[in-house]
Design an enzyme around this catalytic site. Structure first.
Site, PDB file in Angstrom:
ATOM      1  N   GLY A  46       0.619  -1.149   0.059  1.00 13.80           N
ATOM      2  CA  GLY A  46      -0.061  -0.019   0.041  1.00 13.80           C
ATOM      3  C   GLY A  46       1.032   1.374   0.045  1.00 13.80           C
ATOM      4  N   GLN A  51       2.953  10.000   1.493  1.00 21.58           N
ATOM      5  CA  GLN A  51       4.109   9.227   1.691  1.00 21.58           C
ATOM      6  C   GLN A  51       5.366   9.835   0.564  1.00 21.58           C
ATOM      7  OE1 GLN A  51       2.420   5.315   2.457  1.00 21.58           O
ATOM      8  NE2 GLN A  51       4.415   5.184   3.698  1.00 21.58           N
ATOM      9  N   CYS A  98       5.782  -0.242   7.531  1.00 17.18           N
ATOM     10  CA  CYS A  98       5.472   0.795   6.755  1.00 17.18           C
ATOM     11  C   CYS A  98       6.628   1.338   6.099  1.00 17.18           C
ATOM     12  CB  CYS A  98       5.066   1.995   7.805  1.00 17.18           C
ATOM     13  SG  CYS A  98       4.443   3.574   6.973  1.00 17.18           S
ATOM     14  N   LEU A  99       6.295   1.669   4.959  1.00 15.62           N
ATOM     15  CA  LEU A  99       7.534   1.987   4.031  1.00 15.62           C
ATOM     16  C   LEU A  99       8.160   3.380   4.619  1.00 15.62           C
ATOM     17  CD1 LEU A  99       6.159   1.304   0.521  1.00 15.62           C
ATOM     18  CD2 LEU A  99       7.727  -0.017   1.723  1.00 15.62           C
ATOM     19  N   HIS A 140      -4.482   1.158   7.785  1.00 12.51           N
ATOM     20  CA  HIS A 140      -3.251   1.606   8.016  1.00 12.51           C
ATOM     21  C   HIS A 140      -2.844   2.825   7.069  1.00 12.51           C
ATOM     22  CE1 HIS A 140       1.364   1.008   7.947  1.00 12.51           C
ATOM     23  NE2 HIS A 140       1.262   1.727   6.905  1.00 12.51           N
ATOM     24  N   GLU A 141      -3.481   2.744   5.770  1.00 11.10           N
ATOM     25  CA  GLU A 141      -3.317   3.841   4.676  1.00 11.10           C
ATOM     26  C   GLU A 141      -4.137   5.074   5.114  1.00 11.10           C
ATOM     27  OE1 GLU A 141      -1.038   3.477   2.771  1.00 11.10           O
ATOM     28  OE2 GLU A 141      -0.709   1.408   2.953  1.00 11.10           O
ATOM     29  N   HIS A 144      -2.475   7.446   7.418  1.00 11.15           N
ATOM     30  CA  HIS A 144      -1.631   8.211   6.803  1.00 11.15           C
ATOM     31  C   HIS A 144      -2.267   9.561   6.324  1.00 11.15           C
ATOM     32  CE1 HIS A 144       1.997   6.168   6.481  1.00 11.15           C
ATOM     33  NE2 HIS A 144       1.650   5.165   6.048  1.00 11.15           N
TER      34      HIS A 144
END
Ligand code: GNR
Ligand code: NI
Length: 177
Positions: A46, A51, A98-99, A140-141, A144
């Protein structure tokens, strides 16, 4: 198509609240394509627009679940202006990463089932009941878009240990160059 740099903690832009997408133009289509390229390359399942430094309520997901037979098949999904409502009280634990918090993982508890409303890349509206890994990833997204990271769901002690480990690993990597 272009690979975009992914912001990492403690970049303050990751704490911004993203704003509603109102225009579904060519710029948006290009951003979506670049986000997919960036997510696949990372690799991740994702990616939220913030991000890559764009504070818009837009996220892409591809769980790349193996089909029967074993091949991982691409299934790109776009969620614009998403609204999530938990369905019922059941929660599930998932070991999240998480990236923007590279190489760190921790168990996070979130509602198992959600009702999701969103727009697609053409601005058309959708509503669906979502469960499993897709529900976890979507939440999760969605965080953000509000400037929230998965580490915010941990105890201060766990978050502190995780951040210390991240900074140490980052320093080791920098020193080895
Ligand atoms: O690639 C990712 N894996 C992942 C694993 C468990 C829960 C959430 C995620 S999303 C993450 C990519 C990312 O940082 N998206 O914001
Ligand atoms: Ni993330």
């Amino acid at each position: 198509m272009a690979l975009l740099p992914i912001l990492e903690v403690p970049d303050p832009r990751l704490r911004e609240k993203s704003t509603v997408v109102e225009v579904f133009d060519d710029n948006l289509q290009h951003l979506i394509d670049d986000m997919f390229e960036t997510m696949y390359k990372a690799p991740g399942i994702g990616l939220a627009a913030i991000q890559v430094g764009v504070a818009k309520r837009l996220l892409v997901i591809d769980l790349q679940q193996p089909e029967e037979g074993g091949e991982a098949k691409r299934n790109p999904m776009v969620f614009i202006n998403p609204e999530l409502t938990p369905e019922g009280e059941e929660k599930r634990l998932y070991n999240e990463g998480c990236l923007s918090v590279p190489d760190q993982y921790a168990e996070v508890r979130r509602p198992s089932v959600i009702n999701a409303k969103w727009q697609d890349r053409d601005g058309n509206f959708h509503e669906e009941r979502i469960e499993g890994l897709l529900a976890t990833c979507l939440q999760h997204e969605m965080d953000h878009l509000e400037g929230i990271l998965f580490i915010d769901h941990l105890s201060r002690l766990k978050r502190g240990m995780l951040m210390k480990k991240l900074l140490k690993e980052r320093k080791l990597r920098e020193d080895s160059y």
